[in-house]
Write a protein that holds these residues in place. Sequence first.
Motif, PDB file in Angstrom:
ATOM      1  N   THR A  34      29.799   1.635  -3.638  1.00 35.34           N
ATOM      2  CA  THR A  34      30.774   2.652  -4.008  1.00 35.34           C
ATOM      3  C   THR A  34      32.118   2.281  -3.404  1.00 35.34           C
ATOM      4  OG1 THR A  34      28.995   4.270  -3.959  1.00 35.34           O
ATOM      5  CG2 THR A  34      31.233   5.131  -4.020  1.00 35.34           C
ATOM      6  N   VAL A  35      32.938   1.556  -4.173  1.00 42.26           N
ATOM      7  CA  VAL A  35      34.198   1.049  -3.636  1.00 42.26           C
ATOM      8  C   VAL A  35      35.416   1.485  -4.439  1.00 42.26           C
ATOM      9  CG1 VAL A  35      33.136  -0.969  -2.573  1.00 42.26           C
ATOM     10  CG2 VAL A  35      33.943  -1.109  -4.937  1.00 42.26           C
ATOM     11  N   SER A  36      35.226   1.931  -5.681  1.00 40.69           N
ATOM     12  CA  SER A  36      36.373   2.272  -6.512  1.00 40.69           C
ATOM     13  C   SER A  36      36.721   3.754  -6.367  1.00 40.69           C
ATOM     14  CB  SER A  36      36.076   1.954  -7.978  1.00 40.69           C
ATOM     15  OG  SER A  36      35.287   2.972  -8.558  1.00 40.69           O
ATOM     16  N   ASP A  37      37.858   4.148  -6.936  1.00 38.05           N
ATOM     17  CA  ASP A  37      38.256   5.546  -6.984  1.00 38.05           C
ATOM     18  C   ASP A  37      37.730   6.242  -8.234  1.00 38.05           C
ATOM     19  OD1 ASP A  37      39.613   5.451  -4.597  1.00 38.05           O
ATOM     20  OD2 ASP A  37      41.542   4.957  -5.524  1.00 38.05           O
ATOM     21  N   GLU A  38      36.948   5.514  -9.021  1.00 32.07           N
ATOM     22  CA  GLU A  38      36.361   6.089 -10.224  1.00 32.07           C
ATOM     23  C   GLU A  38      34.939   6.556  -9.948  1.00 32.07           C
ATOM     24  OE1 GLU A  38      37.224   3.894 -13.911  1.00 32.07           O
ATOM     25  OE2 GLU A  38      38.261   2.444 -12.637  1.00 32.07           O
ATOM     26  N   ASP A  39      34.368   7.281 -10.912  1.00 35.21           N
ATOM     27  CA  ASP A  39      33.049   7.870 -10.734  1.00 35.21           C
ATOM     28  C   ASP A  39      31.894   6.921 -11.035  1.00 35.21           C
ATOM     29  OD1 ASP A  39      34.291  10.240 -10.090  1.00 35.21           O
ATOM     30  OD2 ASP A  39      34.117  11.079 -12.110  1.00 35.21           O
ATOM     31  N   PHE A  40      32.155   5.860 -11.799  1.00 33.34           N
ATOM     32  CA  PHE A  40      31.051   5.063 -12.331  1.00 33.34           C
ATOM     33  C   PHE A  40      30.178   4.441 -11.254  1.00 33.34           C
ATOM     34  CE2 PHE A  40      34.269   1.770 -11.759  1.00 33.34           C
ATOM     35  CZ  PHE A  40      33.537   0.689 -11.303  1.00 33.34           C
ATOM     36  N   ASP A  41      30.740   4.166 -10.064  1.00 31.58           N
ATOM     37  CA  ASP A  41      29.969   3.486  -9.025  1.00 31.58           C
ATOM     38  C   ASP A  41      29.526   4.411  -7.893  1.00 31.58           C
ATOM     39  OD1 ASP A  41      32.387   3.916  -7.794  1.00 31.58           O
ATOM     40  OD2 ASP A  41      32.786   1.824  -7.318  1.00 31.58           O
ATOM     41  N   MET A  49      41.783  10.211  -4.870  1.00 34.07           N
ATOM     42  CA  MET A  49      40.503  10.055  -4.178  1.00 34.07           C
ATOM     43  C   MET A  49      39.400  10.780  -4.959  1.00 34.07           C
ATOM     44  SD  MET A  49      41.126   8.193  -1.551  1.00 34.07           S
ATOM     45  CE  MET A  49      39.666   8.476  -0.547  1.00 34.07           C
ATOM     46  N   LYS A  50      38.172  10.264  -4.857  1.00 37.72           N
ATOM     47  CA  LYS A  50      37.065  10.875  -5.572  1.00 37.72           C
ATOM     48  C   LYS A  50      36.834  12.312  -5.120  1.00 37.72           C
ATOM     49  CE  LYS A  50      34.510   6.655  -6.388  1.00 37.72           C
ATOM     50  NZ  LYS A  50      33.235   5.991  -6.233  1.00 37.72           N
ATOM     51  N   THR A  51      36.899  12.563  -3.800  1.00 38.19           N
ATOM     52  CA  THR A  51      36.619  13.882  -3.252  1.00 38.19           C
ATOM     53  C   THR A  51      37.607  14.908  -3.789  1.00 38.19           C
ATOM     54  OG1 THR A  51      35.758  12.868  -1.259  1.00 38.19           O
ATOM     55  CG2 THR A  51      36.345  15.196  -1.129  1.00 38.19           C
ATOM     56  N   ASN A  52      38.901  14.544  -3.809  1.00 37.64           N
ATOM     57  CA  ASN A  52      39.920  15.464  -4.305  1.00 37.64           C
ATOM     58  C   ASN A  52      39.691  15.791  -5.775  1.00 37.64           C
ATOM     59  OD1 ASN A  52      41.124  15.495  -1.815  1.00 37.64           O
ATOM     60  ND2 ASN A  52      42.612  13.895  -2.308  1.00 37.64           N
ATOM     61  N   ARG A  53      39.333  14.768  -6.569  1.00 34.43           N
ATOM     62  CA  ARG A  53      39.086  15.011  -7.987  1.00 34.43           C
ATOM     63  C   ARG A  53      37.907  15.951  -8.195  1.00 34.43           C
ATOM     64  NH1 ARG A  53      39.340   9.510  -8.734  1.00 34.43           N
ATOM     65  NH2 ARG A  53      37.247   9.491  -9.618  1.00 34.43           N
ATOM     66  N   LEU A  54      36.872  15.793  -7.353  1.00 37.66           N
ATOM     67  CA  LEU A  54      35.689  16.647  -7.470  1.00 37.66           C
ATOM     68  C   LEU A  54      36.025  18.086  -7.127  1.00 37.66           C
ATOM     69  CD1 LEU A  54      32.737  16.981  -8.031  1.00 37.66           C
ATOM     70  CD2 LEU A  54      32.246  16.277  -5.671  1.00 37.66           C
ATOM     71  N   PHE A  55      36.796  18.303  -6.053  1.00 34.08           N
ATOM     72  CA  PHE A  55      37.197  19.655  -5.695  1.00 34.08           C
ATOM     73  C   PHE A  55      38.023  20.294  -6.812  1.00 34.08           C
ATOM     74  CE2 PHE A  55      36.941  18.654  -0.915  1.00 34.08           C
ATOM     75  CZ  PHE A  55      35.606  19.032  -0.900  1.00 34.08           C
ATOM     76  N   LEU A  56      38.917  19.516  -7.423  1.00 35.09           N
ATOM     77  CA  LEU A  56      39.727  20.024  -8.517  1.00 35.09           C
ATOM     78  C   LEU A  56      38.854  20.414  -9.693  1.00 35.09           C
ATOM     79  CD1 LEU A  56      42.480  20.564  -9.793  1.00 35.09           C
ATOM     80  CD2 LEU A  56      42.566  18.152 -10.477  1.00 35.09           C
ATOM     81  N   LEU A  57      37.861  19.594 -10.004  1.00 33.23           N
ATOM     82  CA  LEU A  57      36.950  19.888 -11.101  1.00 33.23           C
ATOM     83  C   LEU A  57      36.179  21.168 -10.842  1.00 33.23           C
ATOM     84  CD1 LEU A  57      35.494  19.104 -13.721  1.00 33.23           C
ATOM     85  CD2 LEU A  57      33.937  17.719 -12.338  1.00 33.23           C
TER      86      LEU A  57
END
Length: 342
Positions: A235-242, A1-9
């Motif tokens: 914003t529909v993907s699990d990536e950051d680009f969108d 998930m995007k949120t989890n990746r952001l917290f990890l970063l």
Amino acid sequence: MKTNRLFLLLGICLAMGIACTKSTASDDETDGNWVERSTLDGSARSFAVAFTIGSYGYIGTGLDGNNQLLSDFWRYDPNTNSWTQVASMPRGRHSAVGFAIGDKGYVGTGTDGLNNYYKDFYAYNPATNSWTQKADFAGAARSRAVGFAVGSKGYITCGWDGTYFKDMYAYNPATDSWDTEISLGGDKRVGAMSFVYNDEAYIVGGTNSSGQAATDFWKFSPSSDTWTKLNTISTVSDEDFDDDYTDIVRTNGVAFVIGDRGFITTGQRVDNGSYVNKTWCYNFATDRWTRKTPYESSRASRRGAVAFTVDGRAFVGTGINTGSPFDNFDEFLPADTYEEND
């Protein structure tokens, strides 16, 4: 998930004792500059049409500040930054479509704003400065459709006459005739935008038949008579680009191509009716969007504007906000750094 990746970063950044932030499209908001050009000599207007023939841009029709239909037409010369009036269309209208095929411009469909919709179709010949009525558009009369030309044919799709459309027809000037084409692959819609690159047409945005913002994005390839679905503008993907793609969504905006990039700007949000000045750049090679310098607020956000490109230079103007329509034009310089109010 995007949120989890952001917290990890963020956790990694804190552990390393450095400050870091997630990159967003806002980093690019000073890429590109809007420069004022000559104001249209004719009446201020909204929902006009525009096309390019040779080294000139043309704009005409629309609705003036008194809600009167306009039929006048004007030619813009980028080299002298000046306007010249040319022959008027036989009948005024607004929310029509316009495009150029070869050395002639074409205008058709539209409305008088009184629940009367048009399907008549005309060709403008700059050599004789005259209009000739051609075969009526083969589909139902409609307004706020999408029109574009690819190669030797013109195309009209989408639009509205109280109901929504996504059927498409191709006009052949050699035979003065229309052929039924494959319908748009996605939602029926009104107020969408289109641009053409490498003999393929792209349709984005608009309002769908449920009254919601159309977020599906499509490419039409005449050579294979096919529609291809591209990345959704939400914003529909699990990536950051969108992550910021919801900013692309709009209706009644304008689109144009400069070099190997497509652009959209101006328009109106479907959900709350607010006006949009965000400018986005589309990379045809990667199917990705990047935010660019917004259409300057000093010139006012707007809907129902027009855009045309002449010799690789793009111009945007007219349209309306909540009050009177506009007559100003601006050129967008995508490679320049933003300078305020120039």
